[in-house]
Design an enzyme around this catalytic site. Structure first.
Site, PDB file in Angstrom:
ATOM      1  N   GLU A   1      35.852  15.889  -1.936  1.00  0.00           N
ATOM      2  CA  GLU A   1      35.156  15.593  -0.684  1.00  0.00           C
ATOM      3  C   GLU A   1      34.186  16.726  -0.382  1.00  0.00           C
ATOM      4  O   GLU A   1      34.597  17.851  -0.113  1.00  0.00           O
ATOM      5  CB  GLU A   1      36.157  15.440   0.457  1.00  0.00           C
TER       6      GLU A   1
ATOM      7  N   ASP B   1       0.840  -1.203   0.000  1.00  0.00           N
ATOM      8  CA  ASP B   1       0.000   0.000   0.000  1.00  0.00           C
ATOM      9  C   ASP B   1       0.872   1.249   0.000  1.00  0.00           C
ATOM     10  O   ASP B   1       1.406   1.638   1.031  1.00  0.00           O
ATOM     11  CB  ASP B   1      -0.917  -0.019   1.223  1.00  0.00           C
TER      12      ASP B   1
ATOM     13  N   HIS C   1      30.572  13.102   5.339  1.00  0.00           N
ATOM     14  CA  HIS C   1      31.300  13.606   4.180  1.00  0.00           C
ATOM     15  C   HIS C   1      31.148  12.640   3.009  1.00  0.00           C
ATOM     16  O   HIS C   1      31.203  11.424   3.174  1.00  0.00           O
ATOM     17  CB  HIS C   1      32.784  13.769   4.510  1.00  0.00           C
TER      18      HIS C   1
ATOM     19  N   GLU D   1      31.463   8.975   4.854  1.00  0.00           N
ATOM     20  CA  GLU D   1      32.104   8.957   6.168  1.00  0.00           C
ATOM     21  C   GLU D   1      31.057   9.335   7.226  1.00  0.00           C
ATOM     22  O   GLU D   1      31.060  10.447   7.755  1.00  0.00           O
ATOM     23  CB  GLU D   1      33.287   9.934   6.209  1.00  0.00           C
TER      24      GLU D   1
ATOM     25  N   GLU E   1      29.029   9.733  10.691  1.00  0.00           N
ATOM     26  CA  GLU E   1      29.284   9.827  12.127  1.00  0.00           C
ATOM     27  C   GLU E   1      27.968   9.622  12.878  1.00  0.00           C
ATOM     28  O   GLU E   1      26.891   9.903  12.342  1.00  0.00           O
ATOM     29  CB  GLU E   1      29.885  11.197  12.474  1.00  0.00           C
TER      30      GLU E   1
ATOM     31  N   GLU F   1      32.793   7.126  14.350  1.00  0.00           N
ATOM     32  CA  GLU F   1      32.787   7.100  12.886  1.00  0.00           C
ATOM     33  C   GLU F   1      33.299   5.757  12.413  1.00  0.00           C
ATOM     34  O   GLU F   1      34.271   5.222  12.954  1.00  0.00           O
ATOM     35  CB  GLU F   1      33.668   8.217  12.313  1.00  0.00           C
TER      36      GLU F   1
ATOM     37  N   ARG G   1      40.612  22.127   5.596  1.00  0.00           N
ATOM     38  CA  ARG G   1      39.310  21.499   5.789  1.00  0.00           C
ATOM     39  C   ARG G   1      38.205  22.494   6.131  1.00  0.00           C
ATOM     40  O   ARG G   1      37.126  22.085   6.547  1.00  0.00           O
ATOM     41  CB  ARG G   1      39.419  20.436   6.895  1.00  0.00           C
TER      42      ARG G   1
ATOM     43  N   GLU H   1      35.211   9.786  17.461  1.00  0.00           N
ATOM     44  CA  GLU H   1      35.295  11.113  16.849  1.00  0.00           C
ATOM     45  C   GLU H   1      35.598  12.173  17.909  1.00  0.00           C
ATOM     46  O   GLU H   1      35.839  11.875  19.075  1.00  0.00           O
ATOM     47  CB  GLU H   1      34.000  11.440  16.098  1.00  0.00           C
TER      48      GLU H   1
ATOM     49  N   ARG I   1      31.852  18.267   2.175  1.00  0.00           N
ATOM     50  CA  ARG I   1      31.898  18.128   3.624  1.00  0.00           C
ATOM     51  C   ARG I   1      30.611  18.554   4.337  1.00  0.00           C
ATOM     52  O   ARG I   1      30.495  18.406   5.549  1.00  0.00           O
ATOM     53  CB  ARG I   1      33.072  18.952   4.166  1.00  0.00           C
TER      54      ARG I   1
END
Length: 445
Positions: A334, A53, A245, A132, A134, A196, A317, A189, A336
């Protein structure tokens, strides 16, 4: 993806005493759904005749259009390691189809397949993702309900006894390996109670399937340890939130990494620069899909390592997009900003569409920002052409409603239902009176 045949499944059912089958799919909000049937129904399932359904699923169809079918992807067959005297449980991830045999356009997995077909029309063969994710571990109370007590006070890469989640995390890894995950890293982490686990990249569909399987395994094993695992982006004020990430790479029809050029600056091909520029150009609208909850924006604030500025870099970063050092076949970007509350199928469809538009338009990349953006003043960021990500779900949804590329990446059905759900979520949130407001204003006024 592994090639698994009907006969392979029938044999494993007998060998492993499989008694129940979970037919899993994902709704528009990213929630895993499943129809569980006894193994006696396996033939019906494999013949694509299992009906459910659709009107009971968030964002699917109206009640007068409720009959829908689950078509299993045989490559997703697996038998869960846990089980008891009543036999094992297996699962198949399914695509949702209409009674006339056409793919249901409100199915996020079907929608990603549609965008991957557009990618192939441009001459690319594969889009890979290495996530990645967490998550936090909280203690359960005597009734099995989650508390706000974190399971440890550990920090980045801490070991037991400081990291009291180590045994739980190790058991999660062992269960994932039994299911075929190739685990690359597992660690505590930055924040207390935060963990992680990373595993090997895969093509877009398999990678998204893996994310959904991962969440199910993490929550199941955590509960066996008397813990509650949550992928909520920011469950605790004053410490880092949880991200997911996305490490992304694009491949040509001859199997080469389209992001790598040995002779180019930073060894990044023009295709790579076009792609990342497309993502930057649509970053504000993408945020609604990659950070889809009110709580997501409690993570996207300065000071907690989460990206809040639209820029890219090969060194630091702090920007939205980072270029990891690896080159050759491992060249990747990457992204982030993505958090684990995102529907991975929708996030991948939107990101890929943004990148492909950058390739089509040959969008020129801005200069990389190789200094810490968090320490730059507003004037310095403006001079460098660095804009901010949306600061609330409401703003992100507004940007999404104005971005035709990202709207098209979701398709009309998913877009309409996604927007409706997010506007309702924001309206419900903004009408609440929070503890912060009571603390600030109740006695003052």
């Amino acid at each position: 993806m592994a090639t698994i045949t009907r006969q392979d499944i029938l044999q494993e059912v007998e060998d492993k005493d499989v008694r129940y089958l979970r037919l899993m799919f994902t709704d528009i909000l990213g929630t895993i759904k499943n129809v569980e049937v006894p193994i006696s129904q396996l033939g019906k399932v494999l013949d694509n005749k299992m009906m459910f359904d659709g009107s009971s699923i968030e964002g699917f169809v109206r009640i007068e259009e409720s009959d829908m079918y689950l078509y299993p992807d045989l490559s997703t067959w697996l038998v869960f390691p846990w089980g008891g005297e009543n036999g094992k449980i297996a699962r198949l991830i399914c695509d949702v189809f209409m009674p006339d045999g056409s793919p249901f356009l409100g199915d996020p997995r079907n929608n990603l397949i549609r965008i991957l077909d557009e990618m192939k029309e441009l001459g690319f063969s594969k889009f890979n993702l290495g996530p990645e994710p967490e998550f936090f571990l909280f203690k359960l109370d005597e009734n099995g309900e989650p508390t706000m007590d974190l399971n440890d006070n550990g920090g980045y890469f801490d070991l037991a006894p400081t990291d009291l989640g180590e045994n739980c995390r190790r058991d999660i890894v062992l269960e994932l390996e039994k299911l075929g995950f190739e685990i690359e890293a597992s660690h505590h982490e930055v924040a207390p109670g935060q963990h992680e686990i990373d595993w090997k990249y895969a093509d877009a569909i398999e990678a998204c399937d893996n994310i959904q399987t991962f969440k199910l395994v993490v929550k199941t094993i955590a509960r066996k340890h008397g813990l509650h695992a949550t992928f909520m982006p920011k469950p605790v004020f004053g410490i880092n939130g949880s991200g997911m990430h996305f490490n992304l790479s694009l491949f040509t029809e001859d199997g080469e990494n389209a992001f790598f050029d040995e002779n180019a600056p930073m060894q990044l091909s023009e295709t790579c620069r076009y792609f990342l520029t497309g993502v930057l150009d649509h970053a504000k609208a993408l945020t609604a899909v990659c950070n889809p909850t009110v709580n997501s924006y409690k993570r996207l604030v300065p000071g907690y390592e989460a990206p809040v500025y639209i820029a890219w870099s090969g060194r630091n970063r702090s920007p939205l997009i980072r270029i990891p050092e690896s080159r050759g076949m491992s060249t990747r970007i990457e992204l982030r900003s993505v958090d684990p509350s995102a529907n991975p199928y929708l996030a991948m469809a939107a990101i890929l569409s943004a990148g492909l538009e950058g390739i089509r338009k040959k969008s020129v990349a801005p200069a990389p920002v190789d200094r810490n953006i968090y320490t730059m003043t507003a004037a310095e960021r403006k001079a460098a052409g660095i804009d901010d990500l949306p600061s609330s779900l409401s703003r992100a949804v507004s940007y999404l409603s104005e971005d035709e590329t990202i709207k098209e990446s979701l398709g009309k059905h998913i877009y309409a239902n996604f927007i409706e759900a997010k506007k309702f979520e924001w309206a419900a949130y903004r009408s609440q009176v929070t503890e912060w407001e009571l603390d600030q204003y109740l006695k003052l006024y």
